[in-house]
Enzyme design. Structure first.
Site, PDB file in Angstrom:
ATOM      1  N   THR A  12       0.817  -1.224   0.000  1.00  0.00           N
ATOM      2  CA  THR A  12       0.000   0.000   0.000  1.00  0.00           C
ATOM      3  C   THR A  12       0.842   1.262   0.000  1.00  0.00           C
ATOM      4  O   THR A  12       0.476   2.273  -0.604  1.00  0.00           O
ATOM      5  CB  THR A  12      -0.941  -0.006   1.232  1.00  0.00           C
ATOM      6  N   ASP A  56       1.350  -6.315  -4.708  1.00  0.00           N
ATOM      7  CA  ASP A  56       0.560  -6.354  -3.478  1.00  0.00           C
ATOM      8  C   ASP A  56       1.079  -7.591  -2.754  1.00  0.00           C
ATOM      9  O   ASP A  56       1.263  -8.650  -3.365  1.00  0.00           O
ATOM     10  CB  ASP A  56      -0.922  -6.531  -3.842  1.00  0.00           C
ATOM     11  N   SER A  57       1.323  -7.495  -1.446  1.00  0.00           N
ATOM     12  CA  SER A  57       2.013  -8.592  -0.761  1.00  0.00           C
ATOM     13  C   SER A  57       1.188  -9.869  -0.682  1.00  0.00           C
ATOM     14  O   SER A  57       1.699 -10.918  -0.287  1.00  0.00           O
ATOM     15  CB  SER A  57       2.471  -8.167   0.637  1.00  0.00           C
TER      16      SER A  57
HETATM   17  N1  ASN Z   1      -2.816  -5.265   0.347  1.00  0.00           N
HETATM   18  C1  ASN Z   1      -1.707  -4.487   0.857  1.00  0.00           C
HETATM   19  C2  ASN Z   1      -0.450  -5.357   0.753  1.00  0.00           C
HETATM   20  O1  ASN Z   1      -0.224  -6.195   1.590  1.00  0.00           O
HETATM   21  C3  ASN Z   1      -1.979  -4.060   2.264  1.00  0.00           C
HETATM   22  C4  ASN Z   1      -0.997  -3.055   2.845  1.00  0.00           C
HETATM   23  O2  ASN Z   1       0.148  -2.951   2.442  1.00  0.00           O
HETATM   24  N2  ASN Z   1      -1.412  -2.284   3.861  1.00  0.00           N
HETATM   25  O3  ASN Z   1       0.289  -5.227  -0.211  1.00  0.00           O
END
Ligand code: ASN
Length: 340
Positions: A12, A56-57
């Site tokens: 994010t 995105d992780s």
């Molecule tokens: N979906 C995002 C990720 O893990 C969530 C974040 O980074 N806050 O890449």
């Protein structure tokens, strides 16, 4: 002047809203640099390596873990510390596996990210990133204060393999209830020196062989024999069994027979609790007494993330199931506390 290496994997922190779909999608490091002019003012030299693609992780995988570990190994001697910018969703898995892969680490490897993108007015990215950089460069008498893989989020530094993402809505996204917070950032950054690992006397060795043949059996009252059997029979070398309370399970004969049969076939079953605080204590209740006798292994107070990644790591290193079984119950990187 200190040299800090930034590895940008995505998350994010560097996302923008896609104009057509309205969803958050990863964007390049320039976006972060443009929104963080303070990066020009720090008194350490920064080098940035961006992954391609940035993700995105939720798309994290063992191939990228190996790539991350190799980047750290290849740059280890020339840098004082490492900051990995990473999505928060799977950050604890990456921090856990890296703690196992990077044995005897003597420099900080700090994973961080944010809950709101860096371009948003109320973003938590700026504070997280600047504090992560500060900790990655912190030294005492020429030695890094932090000599392990950590997560920095919302002004708290956690041991990576003790942490988990507990909140998807708050800036306080991570917790590590089974191990003290390693540092807290306020006006000063206060380090909890007794809780930090000291690897000074150790040799730094990187391990890249991983084996992801790990299954997960999460119990619930009423789980059917068919489901249990399908998980135990899957093509895996080890199974993380998420149990009730302090490591308890139902005592139905069909269930105990299936566990015994699986262990006899040479698979490892590791008992960790569905509770986020506390430890497995095999034999505390009648409902866990028999498990020990069957050969179920004690996962003590390991997080789910640490248990899964520790098995992926151990299986990559060890061909013999007995050796994996021996080491999974041992504290190898500060990931568990033995209570018996
Ligand atoms: N979906 C995002 C990720 O893990 C969530 C974040 O980074 N806050 O890449």
């Amino acid at each position: 002047m200190q040299n800090i290496f930034i590895i940008y994997t995505g998350g994010t922190i560097g996302m923008v809203k896609d104009a057509e779909t309205g969803t958050f999608v990863p964007f390049d490091f320039d976006l972060i640099a443009r929104n963080l002019p303070d990066l020009e003012r720090v008194d350490y030299r920064l080098t940035v390596h961006s992954f391609t693609p940035i993700i995105d992780s939720s798309n994290m995988n063992p191939t990228i873990w190996v790539e991350m570990a190799e980047i750290i190994r290849n740059n280890h001697d020339n840098y004082d510390g490492f900051v990995i910018l990473h999505g928060s969703d799977t950050m604890s898995f990456s921090a856990s596996i890296l703690s196992f892969m990077l044995e005897g680490l003597q420099k900080p490897v700090i994973l961080s990210g944010s809950q709101l993108p860096i371009g948003e007015i109320r973003t938590d990215a700026r504070e997280n990133m600047m504090t992560a950089l500060e900790i990655a460069s912190a030294k005492d008498n020429g030695k890094s204060i932090v000599q392990e893989v950590c997560i920095l989020f919302d002004n708290k530094l956690f041991r990576g393999n003790r942490s988990f993402k507990y909140n998807s809505a708050k800036f306080e996204a991570f917790r590590s209830p089974n191990y003290p917070v390693l540092a807290e950032a306020g006006i000063h950054i206060n380090y909890n020196r007794e809780a930090l690992l000291d690897n000074t006397a150790k040799e730094f060795i990187m391990h890249t062989a991983l084996d992801n043949r790990v299954g997960v059996l999460k119990l619930f009252p009423g789980i059917s024999p068919t489901i249990v059997k399908s998980i135990l029979d899957a093509d895996v070398r080890s199974i993380v069994m998420e149990t009730f309370g302090s490591g308890n399970t139902m005592t139905d004969q069909w269930f105990l027979d299936m566990l015994a049969d699986t262990i006899k076939k040479g698979k490892n079953i590791v008992d960790i609790s569905q509770c986020k605080v506390g430890s497995v204590e095999l034999g505390r209740y009648e409902t866990s007494q028999g498990l020990k006798e069957l050969g179920v292994l004690n996962g003590y107070d390991m997080t789910f993330e640490a248990a899964v990644t520790k098995l992926i790591y151990l299986q990559g290193q060890l061909a013999e199931q007995d050796d994996v079984a021996y080491w999974v119950e041992k504290n190898i990187r500060g990931e568990l506390t033995v209570n018996d």
